[in-house]
Scaffold this motif. Structure first.
Motif, PDB file in Angstrom:
ATOM      1  N   ARG A  52      20.574  29.783   8.224  1.00 31.79           N
ATOM      2  CA  ARG A  52      19.478  30.659   7.808  1.00 31.79           C
ATOM      3  C   ARG A  52      19.820  32.117   8.083  1.00 31.79           C
ATOM      4  NH1 ARG A  52      14.105  27.607  10.243  1.00 31.79           N
ATOM      5  NH2 ARG A  52      14.410  25.588   9.224  1.00 31.79           N
TER       6      ARG A  52
ATOM      7  N   VAL B 257      17.067  30.934  19.564  1.00 36.53           N
ATOM      8  CA  VAL B 257      16.515  30.851  18.205  1.00 36.53           C
ATOM      9  C   VAL B 257      17.532  31.365  17.187  1.00 36.53           C
ATOM     10  CG1 VAL B 257      14.717  31.737  16.666  1.00 36.53           C
ATOM     11  CG2 VAL B 257      14.122  30.969  18.976  1.00 36.53           C
ATOM     12  N   THR B 258      18.210  32.448  17.524  1.00 36.85           N
ATOM     13  CA  THR B 258      19.255  32.983  16.636  1.00 36.85           C
ATOM     14  C   THR B 258      20.375  31.965  16.466  1.00 36.85           C
ATOM     15  OG1 THR B 258      18.780  35.264  17.305  1.00 36.85           O
ATOM     16  CG2 THR B 258      20.924  34.844  16.313  1.00 36.85           C
TER      17      THR B 258
ATOM     18  N   LEU C 208      10.821  26.073  14.647  1.00 35.18           N
ATOM     19  CA  LEU C 208      11.879  25.799  13.673  1.00 35.18           C
ATOM     20  C   LEU C 208      11.885  24.372  13.134  1.00 35.18           C
ATOM     21  CD1 LEU C 208      14.937  27.672  15.261  1.00 35.18           C
ATOM     22  CD2 LEU C 208      13.260  28.516  13.604  1.00 35.18           C
TER      23      LEU C 208
ATOM     24  N   ARG D 157      19.140  29.070  14.261  1.00 36.93           N
ATOM     25  CA  ARG D 157      19.050  29.542  12.872  1.00 36.93           C
ATOM     26  C   ARG D 157      20.438  29.611  12.224  1.00 36.93           C
ATOM     27  NH1 ARG D 157      14.314  31.423  10.964  1.00 36.93           N
ATOM     28  NH2 ARG D 157      12.623  31.879  12.450  1.00 36.93           N
TER      29      ARG D 157
END
Length: 216
Positions: free
Chosen positions: A216, A207-208, A124, A211
């Motif tokens: 995102r 990661v979620t 990321l 984001r």
């Protein structure tokens, strides 16, 4: 002598009154600057409220211990050294979301989560996001870099604070209770999430979460 005494005392009295008035004005101006500065920081942080609303339901699973505050939190002017030795503050990252992580080679949980942080940066990291892992070893300045190399940590830039002041400042602000300490800091410099202890920062949950912090 009786007639001259009032003439001597009156100027001293006037000087004292003027001095008190000047001091009062100075204190008022200083207080105004402090209050104004705090108000400005609070107003700036309010802009990140939507980010908190996105993050709150995502603090679960591997990130269940992450705390998402009710309001975005202003941070002290944290300072540390960059990879080139230049002194930096969080203001240098304005406009980018930062995962600020404090770690040390003597901290076993810190070492365990570094590969995941490295992988998160690989996936990321970019113009709008960086994992800023600040080492706070106070002895042997070469040791952290040697450890990173031996551990195969190649994507994280080497940030450090050899006096560990950054930890003390966060501790004084009620945002550091042990090691590792991690904060997610929005592009306006306000904390939108914090964690005392390690996490699996390259998990699907993490990661979620990141984001979402990036919109995102």
């Amino acid at each position: 002598m009786a007639e001259t005494t009032p003439l001597i005392r009156r100027p001293l009295f006037v000087v004292a009154v003027l001095g008190a008035a000047i001091l009062g004005v100075g204190l008022a101006l200083t207080a105004g600057r402090l209050v104004g500065g705090n108000d400005a920081a609070a107003a700036q942080c309010e802009m990140a409220q939507a980010t908190l609303d996105r993050l709150r339901p995502l603090a679960k699973g591997e990130l269940a211990a992450v705390k998402v505050p009710s309001t975005p939190q202003p941070l002290p002017p944290l300072a540390f050294d960059g990879p080139d030795g230049k002194r930096l503050t969080l203001a240098d990252f304005e406009g980018r979301t930062v995962l600020l992580n404090l770690w040390a080679t003597w901290c076993a949980p810190c070492r365990q989560e570094m590969p995941a942080l490295d992988a998160l940066q690989a996936d990321l990291g970019g113009a709008d996001f960086e994992v800023v892992a600040v080492n706070i070893d106070t002895r042997d300045p070469e040791k952290p870099q040697v450890w990173l190399k031996d551990a195969g940590i190649t994507r994280l830039a080497h940030y450090r604070d050899p006096e560990a002041k950054i930890f003390q400042e966060l501790k004084s602000a009620g945002k550091a209770f042990g090691m590792p300490t991690t904060l997610v800091v929005g592009p306006n410099g306000c904390a939108v999430a914090e964690l005392a202890g390690p996490a699996e920062w390259h998990s699907e949950d993490a990661v979620t979460f990141i984001r979402a912090a990036l919109g995102r």
